[in-house]
Design a protein around this motif. Structure first.
Motif, PDB file in Angstrom:
ATOM      1  N   LEU A 103       0.637  -1.413   0.032  1.00 63.51           N
ATOM      2  CA  LEU A 103       0.260   0.361   0.238  1.00 63.51           C
ATOM      3  C   LEU A 103       0.315   0.883  -0.392  1.00 63.51           C
ATOM      4  N   ASP A 104       1.815   0.927   0.245  1.00 64.11           N
ATOM      5  CA  ASP A 104       2.627   2.964   0.242  1.00 64.11           C
ATOM      6  C   ASP A 104       3.740   2.522  -1.121  1.00 64.11           C
ATOM      7  N   ASP A 105       3.755   2.190  -1.717  1.00 65.53           N
ATOM      8  CA  ASP A 105       4.986   1.700  -3.096  1.00 65.53           C
ATOM      9  C   ASP A 105       5.107   3.456  -3.684  1.00 65.53           C
ATOM     10  N   PRO A 106       5.692   3.284  -4.351  1.00 71.20           N
ATOM     11  CA  PRO A 106       5.637   4.931  -5.354  1.00 71.20           C
ATOM     12  C   PRO A 106       4.490   4.482  -6.629  1.00 71.20           C
ATOM     13  N   GLY A 107       4.163   5.472  -7.266  1.00 75.30           N
ATOM     14  CA  GLY A 107       3.355   5.321  -8.124  1.00 75.30           C
ATOM     15  C   GLY A 107       1.866   5.859  -8.024  1.00 75.30           C
ATOM     16  N   PHE A 108       0.951   6.379  -8.840  1.00 74.87           N
ATOM     17  CA  PHE A 108      -0.227   6.649  -8.281  1.00 74.87           C
ATOM     18  C   PHE A 108      -1.428   5.176  -8.659  1.00 74.87           C
ATOM     19  N   LEU A 109      -0.905   3.764  -8.783  1.00 68.36           N
ATOM     20  CA  LEU A 109      -1.651   3.053  -7.923  1.00 68.36           C
ATOM     21  C   LEU A 109      -1.997   3.225  -6.853  1.00 68.36           C
ATOM     22  N   THR A 110      -1.088   3.770  -5.793  1.00 67.13           N
ATOM     23  CA  THR A 110      -1.040   3.536  -4.353  1.00 67.13           C
ATOM     24  C   THR A 110      -1.161   4.859  -4.349  1.00 67.13           C
ATOM     25  N   ALA A 111      -1.909   6.124  -4.494  1.00 65.88           N
ATOM     26  CA  ALA A 111      -2.826   7.188  -4.461  1.00 65.88           C
ATOM     27  C   ALA A 111      -3.754   7.813  -3.773  1.00 65.88           C
ATOM     28  N   HIS A 112      -4.492   6.645  -3.695  1.00 63.62           N
ATOM     29  CA  HIS A 112      -5.729   6.825  -2.204  1.00 63.62           C
ATOM     30  C   HIS A 112      -5.159   5.653  -1.003  1.00 63.62           C
ATOM     31  N   THR A 113      -4.174   4.947  -1.367  1.00 62.70           N
ATOM     32  CA  THR A 113      -3.329   4.614   0.366  1.00 62.70           C
ATOM     33  C   THR A 113      -2.204   5.701   0.455  1.00 62.70           C
ATOM     34  N   ARG A 114      -1.516   5.600  -0.107  1.00 67.60           N
ATOM     35  CA  ARG A 114       0.192   6.417   0.178  1.00 67.60           C
ATOM     36  C   ARG A 114      -0.446   7.409   1.458  1.00 67.60           C
ATOM     37  N   PRO A 115      -1.693   8.460   1.098  1.00 68.45           N
ATOM     38  CA  PRO A 115      -1.718  10.081   1.730  1.00 68.45           C
ATOM     39  C   PRO A 115      -2.117   8.976   3.530  1.00 68.45           C
ATOM     40  N   LEU A 116      -2.534   7.610   3.682  1.00 69.69           N
ATOM     41  CA  LEU A 116      -2.833   6.815   4.741  1.00 69.69           C
ATOM     42  C   LEU A 116      -1.415   6.749   5.961  1.00 69.69           C
ATOM     43  N   GLU A 117      -0.718   6.489   5.147  1.00 74.30           N
ATOM     44  CA  GLU A 117       0.604   6.236   5.338  1.00 74.30           C
ATOM     45  C   GLU A 117       0.828   5.604   6.482  1.00 74.30           C
ATOM     46  N   PRO A 118      -0.055   3.849   4.932  1.00 75.42           N
ATOM     47  CA  PRO A 118      -0.125   2.695   5.982  1.00 75.42           C
ATOM     48  C   PRO A 118       0.637   2.327   6.462  1.00 75.42           C
ATOM     49  N   LYS A 119       0.715   0.825   8.332  1.00 82.04           N
ATOM     50  CA  LYS A 119       1.591  -0.330   8.080  1.00 82.04           C
ATOM     51  C   LYS A 119       1.245  -1.099   6.459  1.00 82.04           C
ATOM     52  N   SER A 120       2.647  -1.061   6.227  1.00 78.18           N
ATOM     53  CA  SER A 120       2.595  -2.838   5.390  1.00 78.18           C
ATOM     54  C   SER A 120       2.700  -4.210   6.241  1.00 78.18           C
TER      55      SER A 120
ATOM     56  N   PHE B   4     -13.275   9.611  -3.311  1.00 77.67           N
ATOM     57  CA  PHE B   4     -13.678   7.870  -2.593  1.00 77.67           C
ATOM     58  C   PHE B   4     -13.002   7.314  -2.156  1.00 77.67           C
ATOM     59  N   GLN B   5     -11.907   6.998  -2.791  1.00 76.49           N
ATOM     60  CA  GLN B   5     -11.457   5.643  -2.446  1.00 76.49           C
ATOM     61  C   GLN B   5     -10.025   6.132  -1.067  1.00 76.49           C
ATOM     62  N   ILE B   6      -9.625   7.294  -1.102  1.00 76.90           N
ATOM     63  CA  ILE B   6      -8.957   7.634   0.312  1.00 76.90           C
ATOM     64  C   ILE B   6     -10.386   7.992   1.048  1.00 76.90           C
ATOM     65  N   GLU B   7     -11.377   8.257   0.866  1.00 76.49           N
ATOM     66  CA  GLU B   7     -12.799   8.385   2.116  1.00 76.49           C
ATOM     67  C   GLU B   7     -13.059   6.935   3.221  1.00 76.49           C
ATOM     68  N   MET B   8     -13.285   6.022   1.482  1.00 77.46           N
ATOM     69  CA  MET B   8     -13.189   4.629   1.946  1.00 77.46           C
ATOM     70  C   MET B   8     -12.133   4.164   2.881  1.00 77.46           C
ATOM     71  N   THR B   9     -10.590   3.838   2.184  1.00 74.75           N
ATOM     72  CA  THR B   9      -9.749   3.120   2.973  1.00 74.75           C
ATOM     73  C   THR B   9      -9.903   3.783   4.442  1.00 74.75           C
ATOM     74  N   ALA B  10      -9.686   5.124   3.833  1.00 76.77           N
ATOM     75  CA  ALA B  10      -9.598   6.038   6.093  1.00 76.77           C
ATOM     76  C   ALA B  10     -10.363   5.721   6.486  1.00 76.77           C
ATOM     77  N   LYS B  11     -12.277   4.678   6.334  1.00 78.34           N
ATOM     78  CA  LYS B  11     -12.967   4.342   6.834  1.00 78.34           C
ATOM     79  C   LYS B  11     -12.287   3.137   7.672  1.00 78.34           C
ATOM     80  N   GLN B  12     -11.832   2.516   6.457  1.00 79.23           N
ATOM     81  CA  GLN B  12     -11.925   0.565   6.527  1.00 79.23           C
ATOM     82  C   GLN B  12     -10.119   0.097   7.031  1.00 79.23           C
ATOM     83  N   LEU B  13      -9.714   1.412   6.872  1.00 84.24           N
ATOM     84  CA  LEU B  13      -8.314   1.273   8.331  1.00 84.24           C
ATOM     85  C   LEU B  13      -8.238   1.766   9.672  1.00 84.24           C
ATOM     86  N   TYR B  14      -9.165   3.123   9.631  1.00 84.82           N
ATOM     87  CA  TYR B  14      -9.245   3.988  11.242  1.00 84.82           C
ATOM     88  C   TYR B  14     -10.447   4.440  11.016  1.00 84.82           C
TER      89      TYR B  14
END
Length: 407
Positions: free
Chosen positions: A266-283, A359-369
């Protein structure tokens, strides 16, 4: 339909008013590359030169303008493009965000992505989209490109060149005789482009690329309005992230076959993780494990993620409950922390445009935190869940207004 020779070498059409301004250099390289960086991109692959990144400027009194992006360099337009060819959905999604979704005439797997995108449009009042039946353009033919006669090709010429049936002369022919190229694919994972393009390549974040695409359509105001929504969303996320030691270990998977699971960091470079990387997840997987690797259930159990994000789980053809059941019924899978705590969540797409990104930033923020951003509703099928207005992380109406041109 005219024969192939007539199509490829006949009289030019109204395309004459749209010019691809970059020219092939010796050795087949394209000139120029400008760029910068944003929150979902990292260091560029080469040194930038010239004016500001993606600058759009009038170059003649007739109103022509130039937009710059690697690997094309400077691309000149005499008028705003009307018909739009795309390959991958991050660029089709940019056209959609600018209110030009119905002008797209080709894309990869159009019926699949039409169904997926339309899981999100019901939450945007007055917004509709229909990509069904378009030309499926993963490996486009030259003849079909002539038939489509597109004003612009939102596709990376380097990625098309990498296809087995294409060469540099073909790329240049499309640019000269049909319409310019304007796209960038290898920013998806910061992968290496073909060697012929290495000197002209540069990596961009999703929204950095979107800004340049907006300039192509002279729609900078729409970009700025949506970028303001994203900025507010990222501010909300950043100010509410839990401490690093309280974040769950997570992984994204393609789990249609539990015997061979695609695992994505979830923390790799590139735009495929544009919705997960801002959430600074633990891989869940350490840096020694490449993204998009195939793992079995035992390897997943060794990583033992607290959260599993199921890629494509929101697509109407995907049975997310069957995926959850598959993990529960596996002797190994049922012991995973994510399974024991019922934290297998549906996701959308990695090749996301700006609207899905919100939408996916919102979705993933709620799913992770969930404690910080509110519980994500249990999802089994149907469109993006209704979120109470006071728990929404961005303003849907504001986004819908931009797409519809009412802002």
């Amino acid at each position: 339909m005219s024969n192939d020779n007539q199509i490829r070498h006949g009289i030019r059409t109204r395309r004459d008013y749209l010019k691809g301004g970059s020219a092939l250099l010796g050795g087949g390289l394209l000139a120029g590359c400008l760029g910068g960086s944003d929150d979902d991109s990292s260091t560029a692959a080469n040194t930038t030169t010239g004016t500001s990144a993606g600058e759009s400027a009038n170059t003649t009194t007739s109103g022509s303008y130039t937009v710059s992006m690697a690997p094309m360099g400077d691309v000149e337009f005499d008028e705003v493009p009307e018909s739009i060819f795309t390959r991958l959905t991050h660029l089709a999604g940019m056209a959609f965000a600018l209110g030009r979704g119905d002008d797209v005439n080709a894309m990869h797997a159009p019926d699949y992505y039409d169904a997926l995108w339309n899981q999100f449009t019901p939450r945007l009042e007055g917004v509709s989209l229909d990509w069904t039946g378009l030309y499926s353009s993963w490996n486009p033919s030259m003849e079909t490109l002539y038939e489509l006669d597109s004003d612009v090709h939102l596709a990376d010429p380097a990625s098309v060149f990498a296809l087995s049936d294409w060469n540099m002369d073909d790329i240049e022919e499309v640019r000269e005789r049909i319409g310019p190229w304007f796209g960038n694919q290898f920013s998806d994972t910061h992968a290496q482009p073909p060697s012929e393009w290495a000197d002209s390549y540069e990596y961009y974040g999703l929204w950095e690329m979107f800004e340049r695409v907006a300039k192509v359509f002279q729609a900078e105001d729409r970009y700025e309005a949506l970028a303001a929504v994203r900025s507010d969303l990222l501010d909300t996320v950043e100010s509410n992230l839990p401490p690093e030691d309280e974040r769950p270990a997570a992984v994204m998977v393609g789990a249609s076959d539990l015997q061979s699971i695609y695992a994505y960091r979830l923390d790799d470079p590139g735009f495929l993780t544009a919705h997960t990387r801002p959430l600074e997840p633990k891989s869940a997987f350490g840096p020694g494990v490449e993204s998009s690797t195939t793992v079995d259930m035992e390897a997943l159990a060794e990583a033992d993620p607290d959260v599993i994000l199921a890629l494509g789980g929101m697509h109407p053809s995907t049975d997310i409950e069957a995926i959850r059941s598959g993990f529960r019924e596996s002797e190994v899978g049922q012991k995973l922390g994510a399974v024991e705590n019922d934290r297998i969540y549906a996701q959308g797409a990695r090749y996301q445009g700006p609207i899905l990104n919100l939408f996916q930033i919102e979705m993933t923020a709620k799913q992770l935190y969930p404690e910080q951003f509110g519980e994500w509703p249990t999802y089994t099928e149907g469109p993006y869940p209704e979120i109470p207005e006071d728990e929404q992380l961005f303003d849907r109406q504001r986004v819908a207004n931009v797409i519809n041109g009412n802002y």
